[in-house]
Design an enzyme around this catalytic site. Structure first.
Site, mmCIF file in Angstrom:
data_model
loop_
_atom_site.group_PDB
_atom_site.id
_atom_site.type_symbol
_atom_site.label_atom_id
_atom_site.label_comp_id
_atom_site.label_asym_id
_atom_site.label_seq_id
_atom_site.Cartn_x
_atom_site.Cartn_y
_atom_site.Cartn_z
ATOM 1 N N VAL A 192 14.721 -2.314 9.555
ATOM 2 C CA VAL A 192 14.344 -2.102 8.141
ATOM 3 C C VAL A 192 13.373 -0.934 8.053
ATOM 4 C CG1 VAL A 192 13.260 -3.129 6.118
ATOM 5 C CG2 VAL A 192 14.785 -4.511 7.530
ATOM 6 N N GLY A 193 12.450 -0.851 9.001
ATOM 7 C CA GLY A 193 11.509 0.275 9.012
ATOM 8 C C GLY A 193 12.237 1.604 9.053
ATOM 9 N N GLU A 228 4.637 -0.371 10.599
ATOM 10 C CA GLU A 228 4.118 -1.242 11.661
ATOM 11 C C GLU A 228 5.258 -2.166 12.037
ATOM 12 O OE1 GLU A 228 1.377 -0.762 13.018
ATOM 13 O OE2 GLU A 228 0.202 0.342 11.550
ATOM 14 N N CYS A 249 3.689 -10.217 15.963
ATOM 15 C CA CYS A 249 4.178 -9.003 16.635
ATOM 16 C C CYS A 249 3.426 -8.716 17.934
ATOM 17 C CB CYS A 249 4.098 -7.824 15.689
ATOM 18 S SG CYS A 249 2.510 -7.710 14.886
#
Ligand code: NAD
Length: 497
Positions: free
Chosen positions: A244-245, A263, A299
């Protein structure tokens, strides 16, 4: 059991009135599709609220632009400092409501949210208020005048958030973006909408001007993708998955070249340098916190543990300690006293974790611990320690984002460094090494955004957080560096008359 009357009240205010959008200083009903909110702890429907429509998003961006231009927010640093400090106090006053909403909707452990996540938001708001209260730019003298190098807000910041730390991730974006003087459009994850909507009311109460701060709920496809392509959003700040980033970089190129800060994920390794590690029980307990906290949906979760050294007996001793630490984790009701971890976020996540573990076991990996019984209703996965994961499995390559850690062994320190630096991920790592000189050896070689020595940590509001390699793209959360994402540098050159 946590007393959550005020939390239940905050929940019913949003659900009963179908308030999925906060715009122009008031909560209102979304005009997009209906969104079912499911509690991961029991699989039950919390309620149904409507997502924002694309028209509502456009109207919010237009209002944010108008307010950014007309209100004093962008220029009045004193106002921002006062408002952010008031907002920090209000967040603390509302700790129970916020933690309740994140507990119900995202399965976050209530006590941990109050003690850590909510505190973290307040710490960020106060830190950023302090930062800008000291900022007066840089002044310099030249032969034909003098220069003032100042930071100015960029304009409209779109923030797209994940569900694993709903309120804390919101705080990481909101504190620096507002402190820098911007207007904001926030899209929380569709799996964790409520605390952001509640927070929006607090922002208004603290004095954030109407029109400057908008929260719109919606799925990634409906609202998130449209934000990525929006021609009048100037900065897109995102915490979430790699694919998605990447899509936001493409959207930026296809729209207005908005600045994009990403991020992304991680596959953190926790290194135990056996030559310089003495108390294996304490180290294993620390690793269990790092690997299984928030059900491993973090993460920076210690999804790999690498023991360095050739001594078989020491390795076996460590393995036993790690198994015991995993078996000591209490899995259960996020609102019950003594619970360490709750459910995983949704059916899709549980099924993916299960499939990855099954695949690895099918290819020869071994589960080492006796795994906790978990409820059948809702979406749960027990803490798992696994060994012998093949490199060519999903678990051998990917980000598990679940309560699991792999036990690995390397003979030399150089091999362990390679296991970290040769990965596409580079977000975080930890090393347990009680010899200071050797600890520096590790710090000089490991390349990740955050390296913790002798204890898992992500740092504080004052330390920058973000990923090397494919764990991040431009910008940092936290620390003075966070402001850079939300400001432009501008030189004013003044000639004498
Ligand atoms: P995700 O990428 O699926 O979703 C994150 C956000 O993006 C959500 O708001 C979602 O609605 C939105 N989104 C999804 N698809 C979209 C699309 N096509 N267009 C626009 N928006 C879209 O990630 P997630 O599952 O919510 O979060 C887990 C991931 O986040 C993990 O990979 C994790 O490592 C990462 N994460 C990173 C950090 C960090 O600081 N580096 C912190 C927390 C989580």
């Amino acid at each position: 059991m946590a007393d959550s009357d005020t939390g239940r009240q905050a929940l019913s205010t949003i659900i009963d009135n179908n308030l999925g959008v906060f715009t122009d200083g008031r909560a209102t009903t979304g005009q997009g599709p209906a969104l079912d909110l499911i509690a991961p702890a029991n699989g039950e429907l919390i309620g149904t609220i409507n997502e924002a429509s694309e028209d509502q998003l456009d109207a919010a961006v237009a209002s944010a632009r108008r307010t950014f231009r007309e209100a004093s927010w962008a220029e009045d640093g004193d106002q921002r400092v006062q408002v952010l400090r008031r907002l920090a106090d209000l967040v603390i006053d509302n700790a129970e409501q916020i933690a309740y909403l994140d507990g119900i909707e995202a399965g976050k452990v209530f006590a941990g949210s109050v003690a850590e996540d909510v505190e973290d938001v307040a710490a960020n708001l106060r830190y950023c208020a302090d930062l800008i209260s000291r900022d007066d730019g840089r002044h310099l003298q030249g032969p034909d005048g003098w220069g003032w190098v100042r930071s100015v807000p960029i304009g409209i910041v779109g923030a797209i958030l994940p569900w694993n730390y709903p309120i804390a991730m919101l705080g990481w974006k909101v504190a620096p973006a507002l402190a820098a003087g911007n207007a904001m459009i926030i899209k929380p994850s569709e799996d964790s909408t409520l605390s952001a909507l509640h927070f929006a009311g607090l922002a208004k109460e603290a004095g954030v001007p109407d029109g400057l701060f908008h929260v719109l709920i919606g799925t990634g496809a409906n609202i998130g993708a449209v934000m990525g392509l929006h021609p009048d959003i100037d900065v897109l700040t995102f915490t979430g998955s790699g694919p998605v980033g990447r899509s936001f970089l493409e959207s930026s190129a296809r729209s207005n070249l908005k600045k994009v800060s990403l991020e992304l994920g991680g596959r953190a390794a926790y290194i135990v340098d056996a030559e310089f590690a003495s108390d294996f029980d304490a180290i294993a307990a620390d690793i269990a916190g790092a690997a299984f906290g928030t059900s491993g949906q973090n993460c920076t979760a210690a999804s790999r543990v690498i023991v360095v050294g050739d001594d078989d007996a020491r390795f076996d001793e460590f393995r036993t300690a790690l198994i015991s630490a995993a078996e000591a984790v209490t899995v259960g009701d996020p609102f019950a006293d003594g619970t360490d971890i709750g459910p995983v976020i949704n059916v899709k996540a549980r099924d993916r974790i299960t499939a990855w573990v099954d695949e690895a076991v099918g290819k020869g990996a071994r589960i080492l611990n006796t795994r906790a019984e978990v409820p059948t209703a809702g979406t749960w996965y027990p803490p798992t320690v696994i060994e012998g994961v093949p490199d060519d499995s999903e678990l051998g390559r990917g980000e598990i984002f679940g309560p699991l850690t792999q036990l690995l062994r390397r003979s030399t320190r150089a091999e362990a460094v390679a296991a970290i630096n040769d990965e596409p991920f580079g977000l975080a790592s930890s090393v347990w090494c009680e010899d200071l000189g050797t600890a520096k050896w590790w710090a000089d070689r490991i390349r990740v955004g955050t390296l913790a020595i002798n204890g898992y940590s992500e740092g504080t509001a004052a330390t920058p957080f973000g990923g090397h390699r494919q764990s991040g793209f431009w910008g940092r959360d936290n620390g003075p560096e966070a402001l850079d994402t939300y400001q432009e540098t501008m030189t004013v050159w003044i000639a004498p008359n």
